[in-house]
Design an enzyme around this catalytic site. Structure first.
Site, PDB file in Angstrom:
ATOM      1  N   ARG A 129      49.860  26.045   9.903  1.00  0.00           N
ATOM      2  CA  ARG A 129      50.210  26.186   8.504  1.00  0.00           C
ATOM      3  C   ARG A 129      49.200  25.505   7.581  1.00  0.00           C
ATOM      4  O   ARG A 129      48.679  26.111   6.645  1.00  0.00           O
ATOM      5  CB  ARG A 129      51.581  25.555   8.301  1.00  0.00           C
ATOM      6  CG  ARG A 129      52.400  26.140   7.241  1.00  0.00           C
ATOM      7  CD  ARG A 129      53.781  25.544   7.345  1.00  0.00           C
ATOM      8  NE  ARG A 129      54.543  26.158   8.417  1.00  0.00           N
ATOM      9  CZ  ARG A 129      55.367  27.187   8.215  1.00  0.00           C
ATOM     10  NH1 ARG A 129      55.524  27.682   7.024  1.00  0.00           N
ATOM     11  NH2 ARG A 129      56.039  27.697   9.223  1.00  0.00           N
ATOM     12  N   THR A 130      48.915  24.240   7.859  1.00  0.00           N
ATOM     13  CA  THR A 130      47.981  23.502   7.006  1.00  0.00           C
ATOM     14  C   THR A 130      46.590  24.115   7.107  1.00  0.00           C
ATOM     15  O   THR A 130      45.886  24.282   6.113  1.00  0.00           O
ATOM     16  CB  THR A 130      47.941  22.012   7.416  1.00  0.00           C
ATOM     17  OG1 THR A 130      49.262  21.491   7.329  1.00  0.00           O
ATOM     18  CG2 THR A 130      47.037  21.216   6.496  1.00  0.00           C
ATOM     19  N   LYS A 177      35.052  14.407  25.148  1.00  0.00           N
ATOM     20  CA  LYS A 177      33.941  13.777  25.862  1.00  0.00           C
ATOM     21  C   LYS A 177      33.734  12.337  25.405  1.00  0.00           C
ATOM     22  O   LYS A 177      32.791  11.679  25.827  1.00  0.00           O
ATOM     23  CB  LYS A 177      32.648  14.575  25.631  1.00  0.00           C
ATOM     24  CG  LYS A 177      32.709  15.977  26.192  1.00  0.00           C
ATOM     25  CD  LYS A 177      31.465  16.766  25.763  1.00  0.00           C
ATOM     26  CE  LYS A 177      31.732  18.268  25.788  1.00  0.00           C
ATOM     27  NZ  LYS A 177      31.047  18.943  24.689  1.00  0.00           N
ATOM     28  N   ARG A 192      42.503  17.242  10.382  1.00  0.00           N
ATOM     29  CA  ARG A 192      43.842  16.845  10.843  1.00  0.00           C
ATOM     30  C   ARG A 192      43.627  16.078  12.142  1.00  0.00           C
ATOM     31  O   ARG A 192      42.882  16.533  13.018  1.00  0.00           O
ATOM     32  CB  ARG A 192      44.693  18.100  11.075  1.00  0.00           C
ATOM     33  CG  ARG A 192      45.900  17.936  11.985  1.00  0.00           C
ATOM     34  CD  ARG A 192      46.990  17.089  11.389  1.00  0.00           C
ATOM     35  NE  ARG A 192      47.559  17.650  10.199  1.00  0.00           N
ATOM     36  CZ  ARG A 192      48.728  18.292  10.144  1.00  0.00           C
ATOM     37  NH1 ARG A 192      49.450  18.454  11.220  1.00  0.00           N
ATOM     38  NH2 ARG A 192      49.174  18.748   8.995  1.00  0.00           N
ATOM     39  N   HIS A 237      49.507  12.494   4.161  1.00  0.00           N
ATOM     40  CA  HIS A 237      49.303  13.933   4.087  1.00  0.00           C
ATOM     41  C   HIS A 237      49.126  14.268   2.606  1.00  0.00           C
ATOM     42  O   HIS A 237      49.995  14.884   1.990  1.00  0.00           O
ATOM     43  CB  HIS A 237      50.501  14.661   4.701  1.00  0.00           C
ATOM     44  CG  HIS A 237      50.233  16.092   5.040  1.00  0.00           C
ATOM     45  ND1 HIS A 237      49.024  16.713   4.752  1.00  0.00           N
ATOM     46  CD2 HIS A 237      51.008  17.029   5.637  1.00  0.00           C
ATOM     47  CE1 HIS A 237      49.094  17.960   5.169  1.00  0.00           C
ATOM     48  NE2 HIS A 237      50.278  18.180   5.708  1.00  0.00           N
TER      49      HIS A 237
END
Ligand SMILES: [Zn+2]
Lengths: 314, 141
Positions: A55-56, A84, A105, A133
């Protein structure tokens, strides 16, 4: 506003004036999308999703495409050098050569701030763990502005999981800056707003009014903005407690029977069952439009952070 | 009585409550300084009954911030050419780098080598610090 390199890591990175400016520009873009369809031509947004959030990610991708820009990025942490053991600082240095702006994110709290310290392009925090957020906060603000006309002097209620809900934490901190008349916190004991956050709010704004109640019905007639969040079963210690409370946190038409005519019902989505479908048709339910507005406020943010020259007055 | 010579150049930490000398030594000195260090414990003191003293020779480059977190009553004497050059005040530091670890297990400071966590004093009375990365409040202990 932003001639030097600016990032949006937490709502506190923007002044109240800048937030209002972004919200107003977002609303202007929402009204006249065609006018802005090419303002980011030739610019590239990197979306770095170390944790899946369709969604974001889509909201940002859509915002950049609607501005005429292009995208690079990944949505699957397994495909990145994170596995890694590469430092985020190195990753972002390299991404800085590939893109003009990045949204990130990350499951670890503070990761976007670390990136911002090493980045040569603007970084937008697209959510870091349970911490911040800020673009959801902007989405919430633009929705309140559109439907209530102003960000100030409302009675704002939050219902549901106030303990783990980062959208609630960011929004409550931000609205505290905008002379909110009163906060009403509606949650089970187990999912109350963290006491450290409440303490920080009251230390900073001694006159803030915060009322905590168990049930919406006790307070519903006072509310201007009702912000609902999901309650997850796994947050409870035992199933019995969950079942006991579950129904009192599901919003139905009956539970808003005594609400103001112009109250608005918001939700960061996705919802599971905390708002019944019958509520969707009520004119007070604005959560789907909230998602749509989120794209436009992100468009406004991207242009501002990129320093793209646009005429706000139209 | 045990004889320990004064130092010509360096730092003398005095008036530490008996027992605190070892705490200060562990936090401030151990592994961080390779100059000669003397730790005196249970020295008799008119004012305090018993006290601890630390003498660090030939260096002024010691991060004394930590002292404020341990005991504000510690005296810091800077010695130059065998004389008392300066008495430094011990204060609770407003910013902290190192010394504490963020208590939030999801904080990026535990996962990335580049991170230098910095904490800002949140409460003087309870020695609580705010993490610059995740905003969690961590108590100094
Ligand atoms: Zn932290």
């Amino acid at each position: 506003m932003m001639s030097e390199l600016r990032h949006l890591i937490e709502p506190g990175d923007l002044t109240n004036e800048e937030m209002v400016e972004l919200v107003d520009l977002g609303l202007e873009m929402y009204e006249n999308p065609k006018k802005y369809a090419k303002v980011c031509e030739g610019k590239i947004l990197a979306s770095l999703f170390y944790e899946p959030s369709t969604r974001t990610k889509f909201s940002f991708d859509s915002a950049m495409l609607r501005l005429g820009g292009s995208l690079i990025g990944f949505a699957d942490p397994n495909s990145t050098s994170d596995k890694k053991g590469e430092s985020l600082a190195d990753t972002i240095r390299v991404i800085s050569y590939y893109a003009d702006i990045a949204v990130m994110r990350h499951p670890k709290e503070g990761a976007p701030l670390l990136c911002a310290q090493y980045s040569e392009i603007p970084i937008i925090n697209g959510g870091d763990g349970g911490h911040q957020h800020p673009t959801q906060t902007l989405t919430d603000l633009i929705t309140i502005k559109k439907y209530k006309g102003t960000l100030e002097n409302h009675v704002v209620a939050f219902q549901g999981d106030l303990k783990y809900g980062r959208t609630v934490h960011s929004l409550i901190k931000t609205l505290a800056r905008f002379n909110t008349k009163k906060f009403i916190l509606i949650s089970p004991e187990e999912l109350r707003l963290p006491s450290s956050l409440k303490r920080q709010l009251l230390d900073k704004y001694p006159h803030l009014v915060i009322e905590e109640v168990l049930h919406l019905e006790e307070v519903v007639d006072q509310i201007d903005v009702l912000y609902c969040t999901r309650i997850q079963k796994e947050r409870f210690f035992n199933e019995e407690d969950y079942l006991k409370l579950k129904n009192s946190y599901i919003l139905t038409l009956k539970s808003i029977e005594n609400a103001k005519e112009d109250m608005i019902i918001m939700h960061p989505l996705p919802r599971v069952n905390e708002i019944t479908y019958e509520v969707d048709d009520d004119k007070r339910a604005v959560y789907f439009d909230q998602s749509k507005l989120g794209v436009y406020v992100r468009m406004a943010l991207i242009t501002k952070l990129l320093g793209v020259d646009i005429d706000v007055r139209g | 009585m045990l004889e320990v010579n004064g130092i010509a150049n360096g730092i003398v930490l005095d008036h530490m409550k008996a027992g605190l000398g070892l705490v200060v030594f562990n936090k401030l000195v151990d592994g961080k300084i390779d100059h000669p260090v003397v730790l005196l414990m249970n020295v008799s003191s008119q004012a305090m009954g018993k006290k601890d003293i630390i003498k660090i020779e030939n260096t002024f480059d010691v991060d004394l911030n930590i002292l404020g977190l341990i005991d504000e009553n510690i005296t810091v004497n800077i010695i130059k050419d065998g004389k008392l050059f300066e008495k430094q005040e011990v204060v609770i530091p407003k910013k902290l780098k190192g010394y504490i670890k963020c208590k939030n297990p999801r904080c990026i400071s535990h996962f990335d080598n580049y991170v230098e966590p910095e904490f800002t004093l949140y409460s003087k009375d309870s020695l609580e610090y705010l993490c610059s990365f995740c905003d969690e409040i961590t108590k100094y202990e």
